[in-house]
Write an enzyme that holds these catalytic residues in place. Structure first.
Site, PDB file in Angstrom:
ATOM      1  NE  ARG A  97      -2.546  -1.067   3.456  1.00  0.00           N
ATOM      2  CZ  ARG A  97      -3.037  -2.298   4.185  1.00  0.00           C
ATOM      3  NH1 ARG A  97      -3.646  -3.099   3.305  1.00  0.00           N
ATOM      4  NH2 ARG A  97      -2.374  -2.246   5.292  1.00  0.00           N
ATOM      5  CE1 TYR A  98       1.016   4.574   4.698  1.00  0.00           C
ATOM      6  CE2 TYR A  98       0.724   2.297   5.163  1.00  0.00           C
ATOM      7  CZ  TYR A  98       0.220   3.740   5.419  1.00  0.00           C
ATOM      8  OH  TYR A  98      -0.418   3.936   6.198  1.00  0.00           O
ATOM      9  NE  ARG A 101       5.421   2.559   4.896  1.00  0.00           N
ATOM     10  CZ  ARG A 101       4.997   3.717   5.774  1.00  0.00           C
ATOM     11  NH1 ARG A 101       4.494   3.742   6.827  1.00  0.00           N
ATOM     12  NH2 ARG A 101       5.455   4.846   5.117  1.00  0.00           N
ATOM     13  CB  CYS A 110      -2.597 -16.421  15.408  1.00  0.00           C
ATOM     14  SG  CYS A 110      -3.022 -15.190  14.135  1.00  0.00           S
ATOM     15  CB  CYS A 114      -7.744 -11.102  18.717  1.00  0.00           C
ATOM     16  SG  CYS A 114      -5.994 -11.321  19.394  1.00  0.00           S
ATOM     17  CB  CYS A 117      -8.583 -10.835  14.511  1.00  0.00           C
ATOM     18  SG  CYS A 117      -7.302 -11.082  12.943  1.00  0.00           S
ATOM     19  NE  ARG A 119      -3.942  -9.194   7.092  1.00  0.00           N
ATOM     20  CZ  ARG A 119      -3.023  -8.572   7.743  1.00  0.00           C
ATOM     21  NH1 ARG A 119      -2.487  -8.931   8.756  1.00  0.00           N
ATOM     22  NH2 ARG A 119      -2.572  -7.581   6.991  1.00  0.00           N
ATOM     23  CG  ASP A 278      -8.350  -2.023  11.522  1.00  0.00           C
ATOM     24  OD1 ASP A 278      -8.606  -0.976  10.971  1.00  0.00           O
ATOM     25  OD2 ASP A 278      -7.309  -2.562  11.682  1.00  0.00           O
ATOM     26  CG  ASP A 315      -5.043   0.751   8.418  1.00  0.00           C
ATOM     27  OD1 ASP A 315      -4.990   1.070   7.176  1.00  0.00           O
ATOM     28  OD2 ASP A 315      -4.165  -0.389   8.231  1.00  0.00           O
ATOM     29  CE  LYS A 322      -1.202   0.746  10.743  1.00  0.00           C
ATOM     30  NZ  LYS A 322      -0.711   0.115   9.328  1.00  0.00           N
TER      31      LYS A 322
END
Length: 364
Positions: A97-98, A101, A110, A114, A117, A119, A278, A315, A322
């Site tokens: 995206r950036y 980076r 994971c 969570c 989350c 994702r 998010d 975000d 962000k």
């Protein structure tokens, strides 16, 4: 034990039956949670389980990890890909995206899952491990993209990889002369600290500037096992950052955030990001309004060292990046600024003045 056999090793809880047996949910909740688990993965490690007080219905650790049938309620403003990974994926496992980076997602598993989350629809114990060919293609992309100066390993949790595979990835990234920084984002040090072995810490050795961003949301997550894991990482020369999500019922008060940030600093983890939630499907019960988040952070300024001050960010959907959310302590008034003092909470006028003229040139 009476028969002389060894005691059973604590296991990760992965289904409704295990949650009921552990006393984390009532038996009548099991049918609904079985339906939920078909959509969203469940995992609570023994270390996390030990932090939960089952007698407290508002326990902030349980709220992060114990599933709730409310997760099956999706609101119109919630999106399956709230950070827009998919449109910015040039090759599988990479998100760009950036300009300077890019993310590398070598796996989507994971140690814990969570309940908030972003994702949550794609992560799971069987999901998303890149094949050897896919991983090499992703690493080739980084090598061939000189505008990218920073590689960010996320997922999933990159510390779920074996030390051998992790070492290979970091070596390939380090071989690219245009890459200056490697960053990893992980829950492992606080949720599965036993994975932080000497071999794993050694695998993180890199010629590049390397940072490990540890995701924690409550001060109690910095228990003895987590502190031991973080100490092993520090001794291996790994620089530690902290990221958190502002969550209703977990850390939505000045007192809770102060305790969290102080616990981070005591473990030599520099608070880096505080994320606004998010809007992934089924996460509405966790959302703290932005105005409330700004008020909470404003209350901390002046009573908490600047070392503990993270960037409070949202975000934006659509891959817009962000955006910092404040809070603000200065407002323009004509040519002057009114700046609120964090200790006296009074506005102080900061008069504007003309830019000083250039000093006279020396004679001769």
């Amino acid at each position: 034990m009476p028969d002389g056999s060894a005691p059973l090793k604590p296991r990760t809880l992965r289904d409704a039956a295990g949650l009921v047996e552990a006393g984390l949910v009532p038996p009548e909740a099991a049918p609904g949670l079985e339906r939920l688990s078909a959509t969203y993965a469940i995992a609570i490690t023994p270390v996390v389980r030990a932090l939960i007080d089952p007698a407290d219905p508002a326990d902030p650790i349980a709220r992060q990890y114990v599933p709730d049938i409310a997760e099956l309620e999706t609101l119109p403003e919630e999106r399956s890909d709230p950070t827009s990974d998919a449109p910015f994926t040039p090759v599988k496992g990479v998100v760009h995206r950036y300009p300077d980076r890019a993310l590398l997602k070598p796996l989507l598993a994971c140690p814990v899952y969570c309940r908030f989350c972003f994702r949550r629809e794609v992560v799971g114990p069987d999901g998303g491990l890149l094949s050897e060919a896919e991983l090499e293609a992703a690493l080739d992309w980084f090598a061939a993209t000189p505008t990218v100066r920073e590689a960010i390993l996320t997922g999933g949790d990159p510390l779920m990889l074996s030390p051998r595979r992790l070492r290979h990835i970091l070596a390939r990234l380090s071989a690219s002369p245009h890459l200056d920084i490697i960053r990893l984002h992980s829950r492992v040090p606080v949720s599965a600290p036993g994975r932080v072995t000497a071999a794993l810490a050694e695998a993180l050795d890199s010629e590049k500037a390397l940072f490990l961003c540890v995701h924690t949301n409550h001060a109690r997550e910095f228990a003895a096992p987590a502190l031991d894991a973080l100490r092993r990482l520090r001794r291996a020369g790994v620089a530690l950052l902290g990221q958190s999500v502002l969550l209703r019922g977990v850390n939505d008060s000045a007192e809770a955030l102060e305790a969290l940030f102080r616990a981070m600093l005591a473990a030599q983890v520099k608070p880096y990001y505080l994320h606004q939630l998010d809007r992934a499907p089924g996460t509405a019960r966790f959302e703290v309004p932005i105005a409330e988040g700004r008020r909470i952070l404003r209350a901390l300024r002046g009573r908490l060292t600047g070392l503990a001050w993270p960037a409070y960010v949202l975000d934006l959907p659509g891959g817009a990046g962000k955006a910092p959310l404040g809070p603000d302590f200065a407002t323009a008034e004509g040519a002057d600024w009114l700046v609120e003092g964090p200790l006296d909470h009074e506005p102080h006028r900061h008069p504007a003045r003309a830019h000083p003229s250039a000093p006279p040139r020396a004679a001769g």
